[in-house]
Design an enzyme around this catalytic site. Structure first.
Site, short mmCIF file in Angstrom:
data_model
loop_
_atom_site.label_atom_id
_atom_site.label_comp_id
_atom_site.label_asym_id
_atom_site.label_seq_id
_atom_site.Cartn_x
_atom_site.Cartn_y
_atom_site.Cartn_z
N GLU A 1 0.89 -1.24 -0.07
CA GLU A 1 0.06 -0.08 -0.09
C GLU A 1 1.04 1.28 -0.04
O GLU A 1 0.62 2.32 0.83
CB GLU A 1 -0.94 -0.03 1.30
CG GLU A 1 -0.07 0.05 2.52
CD GLU A 1 0.30 -1.42 3.27
OE1 GLU A 1 0.41 -2.31 2.44
OE2 GLU A 1 0.29 -1.46 4.44
N TYR A 4 -4.63 -10.25 10.06
CA TYR A 4 -5.86 -9.97 8.88
C TYR A 4 -7.14 -10.66 9.15
O TYR A 4 -8.06 -10.08 9.23
CB TYR A 4 -5.24 -10.92 7.58
CG TYR A 4 -3.97 -10.06 7.01
CD1 TYR A 4 -2.82 -10.43 7.38
CD2 TYR A 4 -4.05 -9.23 5.85
CE1 TYR A 4 -1.53 -9.82 6.81
CE2 TYR A 4 -2.83 -8.67 5.11
CZ TYR A 4 -1.82 -9.01 5.60
OH TYR A 4 -0.41 -8.30 5.27
N HIS A 15 -8.38 -3.98 -1.05
CA HIS A 15 -7.24 -3.96 0.15
C HIS A 15 -6.31 -2.72 0.29
O HIS A 15 -6.12 -1.99 1.20
CB HIS A 15 -6.61 -5.38 0.17
CG HIS A 15 -5.87 -5.74 1.39
ND1 HIS A 15 -6.25 -6.39 2.42
CD2 HIS A 15 -4.42 -5.26 1.56
CE1 HIS A 15 -5.54 -6.36 3.52
NE2 HIS A 15 -4.56 -5.56 2.81
N GLU A 16 -5.40 -2.84 -0.82
CA GLU A 16 -4.43 -1.91 -0.79
C GLU A 16 -5.09 -0.39 -0.57
O GLU A 16 -4.45 0.54 -0.16
CB GLU A 16 -3.60 -1.79 -1.95
CG GLU A 16 -2.91 -3.28 -2.02
CD GLU A 16 -2.20 -3.83 -0.82
OE1 GLU A 16 -2.04 -3.06 0.26
OE2 GLU A 16 -2.17 -5.15 -0.67
N ASP A 50 8.91 -9.51 10.87
CA ASP A 50 8.26 -10.32 9.77
C ASP A 50 7.43 -11.59 10.40
O ASP A 50 6.52 -12.26 9.69
CB ASP A 50 9.22 -10.92 8.73
CG ASP A 50 8.47 -10.97 7.18
OD1 ASP A 50 8.01 -10.15 7.05
OD2 ASP A 50 9.05 -12.23 6.69
N GLU A 68 -3.82 -4.36 9.35
CA GLU A 68 -4.33 -5.24 8.43
C GLU A 68 -5.62 -5.53 8.84
O GLU A 68 -6.59 -5.94 8.11
CB GLU A 68 -3.33 -6.61 8.34
CG GLU A 68 -2.11 -6.00 7.85
CD GLU A 68 -2.08 -5.56 6.32
OE1 GLU A 68 -3.17 -5.51 5.82
OE2 GLU A 68 -0.90 -5.03 6.04
N HIS A 117 -6.01 0.47 2.68
CA HIS A 117 -4.87 1.17 3.63
C HIS A 117 -4.75 2.55 3.42
O HIS A 117 -3.97 3.16 4.47
CB HIS A 117 -3.50 0.32 2.90
CG HIS A 117 -3.47 -1.04 3.82
ND1 HIS A 117 -3.27 -1.13 4.97
CD2 HIS A 117 -2.99 -2.17 3.30
CE1 HIS A 117 -2.86 -2.74 5.15
NE2 HIS A 117 -2.89 -3.10 4.24
#
Ligand code: BES
Ligand code: ZN
Length: 622
Positions: A293, A405, A317-318, A397, A340, A321
């Site tokens: 995003e 999500y 979705h992006e 990460d 998310e 954001h």
């Protein structure tokens, strides 16, 4: 273990140092309490905060290096050491102020995942610092592609990926999502190439090879992004458009025809879009994510360009954001669900408003299947299934999985079902509005939520049960889909040897196919597998999502001999981590590690560092 201990001790040491340092004035303690501690950054914005970041860079494709300087404007609370995050950068010189007087700097020891603290001596009144540097082969944000790795095959390409903590591998900065900055850039590239960034962008190549950028809204550094290549642009609507290599441009524009409608639907839900333009750039297939995003310019994988517009929820979705994530940002990576979870909820609302509730319910159910599988693999009681994560001492990460999500989504969907949609929509709109351009932590969200929606109105529901405890709390909302119920029947019929040649599947969408394939058992006989492929042609699907689940099914069903070449071609050409992980993992779990490694050795040069890190670990390369 020893490494972990050393790491723990050094972090404790750093933290003690940070709290005991009394160089500045006596507002220190108050300031320190104002910002959430980010365990993934050396920056101490409570002492000296960077406010604006100006890049002056030259990109050299022959040596695969970016060289130049970053000038940081400071808000100094009376301290004499500026701390910046760096990792695998070559720092050449640091100067202060307009006059660029040289100063002393130290690159501290390397800490796993985090890199090195670049400690720069400044004066309490210093408000400008220039760092001269160049990137190295270890600059993990960057993926340099040769001409052969692009669609056009004639010019090289470069893109960056900042999230979560990779911006520090190409720009020395305070790389914490809690520290917002504006930025500007001047970038020099070979004349045949064009540059775009997460900023105001050119729409055509110029003949100087020099491009200038401005991002006027304060953003977290993980959203600084750049792509360089043979790029072309096509407008889609008044505020929307698409960038791609010329070979991909028309297909991309066809796929994203509804982008302007998505933007309008999003604004109708949760308030005005505050970033000016919204464009998408379609990257080469090695891009390690579905989408990223980057503000004003989403980066997207070409694997959503299917020709039937069936995977465009990724754009929703992006785009979402632009509110959840870019406008209201997680203060640390422990709060990742704030980015998310809200985005998945928002994404599905955008899809619902364009294509109806049935469509959105299918997306939600596929997500719920992912959530259950993720909880299963992490363990029902695992602390990694809490929404609020404990990533201190770990790679940021590690927390980037379906919990943020899909558990995040499910909690929000549950709240919606308890208080009603109109009340929840009003809450969300106000939440984005009142926290615009702020980075917030989970605790701040909880306090804000209860101040607007009293606990007493929520029955048995509590945020705490979702955020600070494992698994899926009782009383969660249950998505239902009539379309998927029909597919469930088809799965049963197939198992009972129904003749699939007689099925009418013309109206099945990608999501129905995904549901079908995902729910087939892992012990089908070879005849059945062969028949499926023959009738439905899965191995030759042009849709990467379908290919991915089909190959996975084939691996677990011992049907590998018939698909091996196609699987290899897929793994060599596509670098999207979400697709790679289940396939390499499948090969490993079915005792085909040798085959996995044979393919990986061929494919690895095409992958971004984000993907090689995961696969190296999975396949025992480190
Ligand atoms: N911001 C993420 C990608 C990301 C997450 C990059 C964590 C680095 C660390 C992006 O918005 C995203 O979620 N992408 C998904 C697609 C989406 C439709 C769920 C992806 O890449 O698969
Ligand atoms: Zn996302």
């Amino acid at each position: 273990m020893l490494q972990k201990l050393v790491f723990f001790l050094s972090i404790t040491f750093l933290w003690t140092q940070c709290t005991s340092e009394k160089k500045g004035n006596n507002t220190t303690n108050k300031l320190q309490n104002d910002l959430t501690m980010d365990h993934h950054s050396f920056g101490k914005p409570n002492e000296i905060a960077t406010k604006h970041l100006a890049l002056d860079l030259e990109v050299d494709f022959s040596s695969q290096k970016i060289k130049g300087k970053v000038s940081l404007t400071l808000e100094n609370h009376g301290f004499t050491t500026l701390h910046l995050d760096t990792r695998n950068l070559n720092i050449q010189k640091v100067t202060l102020g307009e006059k660029e007087e040289k100063t002393v700097f130290t690159l501290e020891d390397t800490i796993p995942f985090l890199g090195q603290d670049l400690a720069i001596e400044v004066k309490p009144e210093t408000n400008l610092v220039h760092v001269y540097y160049e990137t190295t082969a270890g600059s993990d944000a960057l993926q340099w592609l040769s001409a052969a790795q692009t669609s056009g095959k004639s010019l090289p390409y470069l893109f960056t990926q900042g999230q979560a903590i990779l911006t520090r591998t190409w720009i020395p900065c305070q790389d914490s999502p809690g520290n917002r900055i504006t930025y500007s850039a001047r970038v020099k590239v070979p004349q045949e190439l064009m540059v775009v960034m997460s900023a105001d962008n050119p729409q055509a190549k110029n003949n100087t090879g020099i491009y200038a950028f401005e991002m006027k809204q304060p953003i977290p550094p993980y959203l600084i992004a750049m792509t360089i290549g043979n790029l072309a642009f096509k407008p889609l609507g008044e505020r929307t458009g698409v960038y791609a290599e010329p070979e991909m441009l028309e297909k991309s524009a066809y796929e994203f025809v509804d982008m302007e409608k998505m933007l309008i639907a999003a604004e109708n839900l949760y308030g005005k879009y505050l970033w000016g333009r919204y464009d998408v750039i379609v990257l080469p297939p090695s891009f390690p994510f579905g989408g990223m995003e980057n503000p004003k310019l989403t980066f997207a994988t070409p694997t959503i360009i299917t020709g039937d517009r069936s995977l465009t929820s990724l754009v929703a979705h992006e785009l979402a954001h632009s509110w959840s994530g870019n406008l209201v940002t997680n203060a640390t990576w422990n709060d990742f669900w704030l980015n998310e979870g809200f985005t998945v909820y928002f994404e599905r609302r955008i899809m619902e408003s364009l294509y109806g509730a049935d469509y959105a319910e299918m997306l939600a159910l596929l997500g719920y299947q992912d959530l259950k599988a993720t909880i299963e693999s992490l363990g029902q009681d695992s602390a990694d299934t809490h929404l609020f994560l404990a990533l201190k001492g770990r790679d940021a990460d590690d927390g980037m999985n379906d919990i943020a999500y899909e558990k995040g989504y499910l909690m929000l969907r549950t709240i919606e079902s308890i208080i009603g949609r109109s009340k929840f929509d009003a809450f969300l709109k106000e939440y984005f509005h009142s926290h615009a351009f702020q980075s917030i932590d989970t605790k701040t969200f909880i306090d804000y939520f209860y101040s607007k929606i009293p606990k007493a109105t929520l029955g048995d529901f509590t945020l705490e049960a979702w955020i600070y405890a494992p698994g899926i709390p009782a009383g969660h909302y249950e998505n239902k889909s009539k379309k998927f119920a029909l597919i469930d029947k088809k799965v049963e019929a197939f198992i009972k040897n129904d003749d699939i040649r007689k099925w009418d599947t013309k109206s099945w969408t990608t999501h129905e196919w995904l549901h079908f394939i995902r729910n087939l058992p892992k012990d089908l006989d070879q005849e059945k597998m062969k028949n499926l492929d023959l009738v439905f042609n899965f191995s030759d699907s042009g849709n990467a999502e379908i290919l991915d689940v089909w190959f996975e099914l084939a691996i677990y069903n011992g049907y590998i001999h018939s698909i091996e070449d196609k699987l290899e071609a897929f793994l060599v050409s596509v670098g999207r981590r979400k697709f790679l992980t289940p396939l390499y993992k499948g090969l490993k779990e079915t005792n085909q590690l040798e085959l996995a490694k044979k393919i990986y050795n061929k494919a690895r040069p095409n992958y971004h560092s984000v993907a090689t890190h995961t696969m190296d670990e999975l396949l025992g390369y480190k």
